[in-house]
Design a protein around this motif. Sequence first.
Motif, PDB file in Angstrom:
ATOM      1  N   LYS A 175       4.907  -2.732  -1.406  1.00 44.37           N
ATOM      2  CA  LYS A 175       6.063  -2.022  -1.964  1.00 44.37           C
ATOM      3  C   LYS A 175       6.026  -0.519  -1.677  1.00 44.37           C
ATOM      4  O   LYS A 175       7.065   0.127  -1.657  1.00 44.37           O
ATOM      5  N   HIS A 176       4.817   0.011  -1.498  1.00 41.15           N
ATOM      6  CA  HIS A 176       4.656   1.454  -1.316  1.00 41.15           C
ATOM      7  C   HIS A 176       3.715   1.741  -0.159  1.00 41.15           C
ATOM      8  O   HIS A 176       2.602   1.205  -0.124  1.00 41.15           O
ATOM      9  N   TYR A 177       4.129   2.598   0.738  1.00 41.65           N
ATOM     10  CA  TYR A 177       3.261   3.068   1.814  1.00 41.65           C
ATOM     11  C   TYR A 177       2.335   4.109   1.181  1.00 41.65           C
ATOM     12  O   TYR A 177       2.810   5.121   0.651  1.00 41.65           O
ATOM     13  N   PRO A 178       1.019   3.868   1.179  1.00 40.91           N
ATOM     14  CA  PRO A 178       0.106   4.775   0.471  1.00 40.91           C
ATOM     15  C   PRO A 178       0.256   6.245   0.863  1.00 40.91           C
ATOM     16  O   PRO A 178       0.200   7.128   0.004  1.00 40.91           O
ATOM     17  N   GLU A 179       0.472   6.528   2.144  1.00 43.33           N
ATOM     18  CA  GLU A 179       0.643   7.913   2.579  1.00 43.33           C
ATOM     19  C   GLU A 179       1.918   8.528   2.007  1.00 43.33           C
ATOM     20  O   GLU A 179       1.959   9.715   1.710  1.00 43.33           O
ATOM     21  N   TYR A 180       2.945   7.732   1.810  1.00 44.62           N
ATOM     22  CA  TYR A 180       4.200   8.209   1.220  1.00 44.62           C
ATOM     23  C   TYR A 180       3.955   8.630  -0.238  1.00 44.62           C
ATOM     24  O   TYR A 180       4.400   9.686  -0.675  1.00 44.62           O
ATOM     25  N   VAL A 181       3.216   7.796  -0.968  1.00 41.50           N
ATOM     26  CA  VAL A 181       2.881   8.124  -2.355  1.00 41.50           C
ATOM     27  C   VAL A 181       2.029   9.391  -2.394  1.00 41.50           C
ATOM     28  O   VAL A 181       2.256  10.291  -3.199  1.00 41.50           O
ATOM     29  N   LEU A 193       7.050  14.062   7.932  1.00 42.51           N
ATOM     30  CA  LEU A 193       6.522  15.161   7.115  1.00 42.51           C
ATOM     31  C   LEU A 193       5.175  15.624   7.647  1.00 42.51           C
ATOM     32  O   LEU A 193       4.946  16.821   7.838  1.00 42.51           O
ATOM     33  N   ARG A 194       4.289  14.689   7.926  1.00 42.64           N
ATOM     34  CA  ARG A 194       2.949  15.044   8.393  1.00 42.64           C
ATOM     35  C   ARG A 194       2.988  15.684   9.783  1.00 42.64           C
ATOM     36  O   ARG A 194       2.206  16.591  10.064  1.00 42.64           O
ATOM     37  N   ALA A 195       3.912  15.250  10.627  1.00 46.89           N
ATOM     38  CA  ALA A 195       4.050  15.876  11.946  1.00 46.89           C
ATOM     39  C   ALA A 195       4.527  17.321  11.791  1.00 46.89           C
ATOM     40  O   ALA A 195       4.022  18.224  12.461  1.00 46.89           O
ATOM     41  N   LYS A 196       5.494  17.552  10.909  1.00 49.64           N
ATOM     42  CA  LYS A 196       5.986  18.918  10.656  1.00 49.64           C
ATOM     43  C   LYS A 196       4.891  19.790  10.061  1.00 49.64           C
ATOM     44  O   LYS A 196       4.763  20.960  10.416  1.00 49.64           O
ATOM     45  N   GLU A 197       4.108  19.232   9.147  1.00 46.16           N
ATOM     46  CA  GLU A 197       3.006  19.998   8.560  1.00 46.16           C
ATOM     47  C   GLU A 197       1.998  20.408   9.635  1.00 46.16           C
ATOM     48  O   GLU A 197       1.540  21.551   9.656  1.00 46.16           O
ATOM     49  N   SER A 198       1.673  19.486  10.533  1.00 44.37           N
ATOM     50  CA  SER A 198       0.739  19.806  11.622  1.00 44.37           C
ATOM     51  C   SER A 198       1.321  20.891  12.526  1.00 44.37           C
ATOM     52  O   SER A 198       0.612  21.812  12.935  1.00 44.37           O
ATOM     53  N   GLU A 199       2.596  20.781  12.821  1.00 48.43           N
ATOM     54  CA  GLU A 199       3.280  21.778  13.649  1.00 48.43           C
ATOM     55  C   GLU A 199       3.232  23.155  12.980  1.00 48.43           C
ATOM     56  O   GLU A 199       2.933  24.162  13.628  1.00 48.43           O
TER      57      GLU A 199
END
Length: 115
Positions: A30-36, A88-94
């Motif tokens: 139900k939930h993608y752990p990285e999303y949580v 989100l994680r790609a933008k954070e890395s950028e």
Amino acid sequence: MTTTKLTVVPDSKPVVPDSHVTIIRVDSTKHYPEYVCDYLRRGFGAFQIQRLYTLSTVLIEIQPSDVDKIVFPKVPPVKQQIEESRKLRAKESEMEELIKKHKKGYKNRLIIFIR
């Protein structure tokens, strides 16, 4: 005081947390752990954690009983959660790379200015 640190650890990886770690288990159907994790790091969940934490030591601690007080919004389907989390994680890395370049450039300019 340290900042809140969150990470996702796969079930297949054995972990022995110390007493300053609160484990939150999610139903991955139900939930993608990285999303949580992202919600708790950057979303409204981060504000809730700030409201709930205690400083019994110099570490931020969230009591297991307080985890139940965190409000989670209705989430999109898992496929969409994966896409949003990866974006989100790609933008954070950028952004982290841009900050590193800026700091390096600023440091070099500062040295030239002082001479």
